[in-house]
Write an enzyme that holds these catalytic residues in place. Sequence first.
Site, mmCIF file in Angstrom:
data_model
loop_
_atom_site.group_PDB
_atom_site.id
_atom_site.type_symbol
_atom_site.label_atom_id
_atom_site.label_comp_id
_atom_site.label_asym_id
_atom_site.label_seq_id
_atom_site.Cartn_x
_atom_site.Cartn_y
_atom_site.Cartn_z
ATOM 1 N N GLU A 111 0.854 -1.189 0.000
ATOM 2 C CA GLU A 111 0.000 0.000 0.000
ATOM 3 C C GLU A 111 0.893 1.243 0.000
ATOM 4 O OE1 GLU A 111 -2.686 0.520 3.337
ATOM 5 O OE2 GLU A 111 -3.769 2.077 2.280
ATOM 6 N N GLY A 251 2.672 2.726 11.026
ATOM 7 C CA GLY A 251 2.450 1.896 12.200
ATOM 8 C C GLY A 251 2.389 0.420 11.856
ATOM 9 N N ALA A 252 1.508 0.097 10.927
ATOM 10 C CA ALA A 252 1.288 -1.298 10.604
ATOM 11 C C ALA A 252 0.478 -1.397 9.321
ATOM 12 C CB ALA A 252 0.540 -1.980 11.742
ATOM 13 N N GLU A 254 -2.410 -3.879 6.979
ATOM 14 C CA GLU A 254 -3.473 -4.879 7.104
ATOM 15 C C GLU A 254 -3.486 -5.951 6.014
ATOM 16 O OE1 GLU A 254 -3.971 -1.566 6.299
ATOM 17 O OE2 GLU A 254 -5.553 -1.359 4.795
ATOM 18 N N ASN A 255 -2.355 -6.273 5.378
ATOM 19 C CA ASN A 255 -2.315 -7.326 4.358
ATOM 20 C C ASN A 255 -3.187 -8.512 4.761
ATOM 21 O OD1 ASN A 255 0.017 -5.842 3.302
ATOM 22 N ND2 ASN A 255 1.048 -6.722 5.094
ATOM 23 N N GLU A 288 -5.716 -3.030 12.601
ATOM 24 C CA GLU A 288 -5.331 -3.855 11.442
ATOM 25 C C GLU A 288 -6.252 -5.070 11.312
ATOM 26 O OE1 GLU A 288 -3.491 -2.255 9.618
ATOM 27 O OE2 GLU A 288 -2.684 -0.876 11.119
HETATM 28 N N1 PHE Z 1 -3.118 1.004 5.828
HETATM 29 C C1 PHE Z 1 -2.275 1.124 6.991
HETATM 30 C C2 PHE Z 1 -3.205 1.304 8.191
HETATM 31 O O1 PHE Z 1 -3.934 2.224 8.296
HETATM 32 C C3 PHE Z 1 -1.342 2.267 6.976
HETATM 33 C C4 PHE Z 1 -0.299 2.214 5.911
HETATM 34 C C5 PHE Z 1 -0.448 2.967 4.757
HETATM 35 C C6 PHE Z 1 0.808 1.422 6.055
HETATM 36 C C7 PHE Z 1 0.497 2.936 3.762
HETATM 37 C C8 PHE Z 1 1.771 1.394 5.072
HETATM 38 C C9 PHE Z 1 1.617 2.144 3.936
HETATM 39 O O2 PHE Z 1 -3.288 0.509 9.025
HETATM 40 ZN ZN ZN Z 2 -5.805 1.601 8.598
#
Ligand code: PHE
Ligand code: ZN
Length: 605
Positions: A111, A251-252, A254-255, A288
């Site tokens: 992402e 932070g993290a 959500e894959n 996540e």
């Molecule tokens: N989608 C992740 C979250 O909100 C944040 C994120 C965005 C991590 C882009 C990495 C790169 O939990």
């Molecule tokens: Zn998120």
Amino acid sequence: MPDYYFETVDLKFELGEDKTIVSSKIAVHPRVEGVSSPLVLNGHDLKLVSVKVDGNELKKEDYHVSSRHLTLSSPPSSTFTLEIVTEIYPQSNTSLEGLYKSSGNFCTQCEAEGFRKITFYQDRPDIMAKYTCRIEADKSLYPVLLSNGNLIEEGDLQGGKHYALWEDPFKKPSYLFALVAGQLESRDDTFVTCSGRTVVLRIWTPSQDVPKTAHAMYSLKAAMKWDEEVFGLEYDLDLFNIVAVPDFNMGAMENKSLNIFNSKLVLASPETATDMDYAAILGVIGHEYFHNWTGNRVTCRDWFQLSLKEGLTVFRDQEFSSDMGSRTVKRISDVSKLRSYQFPQDAGPMAHPVRPHSYIKMDNFYTVTVYEKGAEVVRMYKTLLGSSGFRKGMDLYFKRHDGQAVTCEDFFAAMRDANGADFANFLLWYSQAGTPRLKVTTSYNPETRTYSLKFSQEVPPTPGQPVKEPMFIPVAVGLLDSSGKDIPLTTVYNDGRLQTVASTDEPVFTTVLRVTKKEEEFVFSDIAERPVPSLLRGYSAPVRLDSDLTESDLFFLLAHDSDGFNRWEAGQVLARKLMLNLVSDYQKNIPLALNPMLWMELEAY
Ligand code: PHE
Ligand code: ZN
């Protein structure tokens, strides 16, 4: 709309020390059968090795590679197989996007637009496909091989190598793809879902850190249970992995079924971690995990809709933390964060709407406005609809859109349709930037026994939006009598139109006023004495509120308000007033003395 959709994607990674070979086999079908248009794939820092269509190597004139794209000029006009081999260099990738190495382990971050650094692909969230992923690597250097979904097969290969084959049965956008390979150990546990399925849970870290993952595991199980109880949402696979890595930008992430975290949001030991560290781990593990439904099963049509998943998922993690601890304390800390980080953004040169109109680089749009103000927007639906109405809206959202890539309007429409609600101009919350200013003037009329709240609102100009329209601001209000008790509310007139507040015999102590115009008056009837109003209870809208409450009103609210957030808020507004009074006393050479009322109120506790 894309001209081609991808049905299935079979990936193979041959991980190596000086290069990694990525082979991708995609089942492609044109949106309109029989129509061939160029197929444009994204790619970034990739070395193309070969391209095949239906098993035949493409000739040089059939495709074009540029620094950011691979274009097939006239692919077949009906379903075909596309095979692409690329070479990448994770060991020298320092962008923390795509496939990179972190402390000797391979790890991905896709992402928003990192998948294009792995292979050529239509790297956009509305391309949802089913993936398999085969990983081959040296067995002693990389004993653990992880990807999304279920482990289908694993075994040894020649030359000290081994492989693992993963299959994710759920369609997903490319930004949710993940791969991890390395020397890791896991804390294992299980969770039995509401329908009785046993899910294996694993948290992976370097072996010395495994003892520090106990709180993360507790948090994960609590989140799984909470989502079942509050939203009826059950986990959908038999395995859920979390990996902690030291090098991670955000932070993290959500894959699907393979969440990847910055170590600091997973690891905690009682010797060194603070209460705040524990609370952050609970919140982010929850966040996540909750994305599995709000983000993964239902995803964003395009990146302008980012708040569709992030605003909603932040709201969900806030609610989770509230239910696991103190709702009032959590609300105070969330509102404080909004005010100290989002309000300045909304008032500065970077001000942008919850749904931005444009962006230069997507990774710069993970902002407090999209996340925190976005969560406030979701919270307003709940404030307007109540818990059960909100739940109906969520149920309809999943019923309509499971497996789809959708927009903020789709969410809005689900909330509205499930409740037959009238949301007036609510959508402006997604398109207008800037923090609205809401002014309230109060007056009591003893003859008519009515109490009036006159509102006026103003949304300040922001870059590119000089003129603003009035917003739909839900204002939760209660009225306190002279003993400090909530007055039961029965009827209120909105610009002369009568509204019944209590629809059942249950007394109502808080009502939500729908302020939609630039200026608007609400009049409560049947009020026996001048009340003290508790305005914007629970901080029901992300606005700056100015009221004509006096210091003595604020003292009274600080002592008596049944709304915990507003009791705190009264103390804040009051302390600010008292300090500013002292400043002006000082300037006039008046001896400084703290208002004795403050001590009296505090001693009352
Ligand atoms: N989608 C992740 C979250 O909100 C944040 C994120 C965005 C991590 C882009 C990495 C790169 O939990
Ligand atoms: Zn998120």
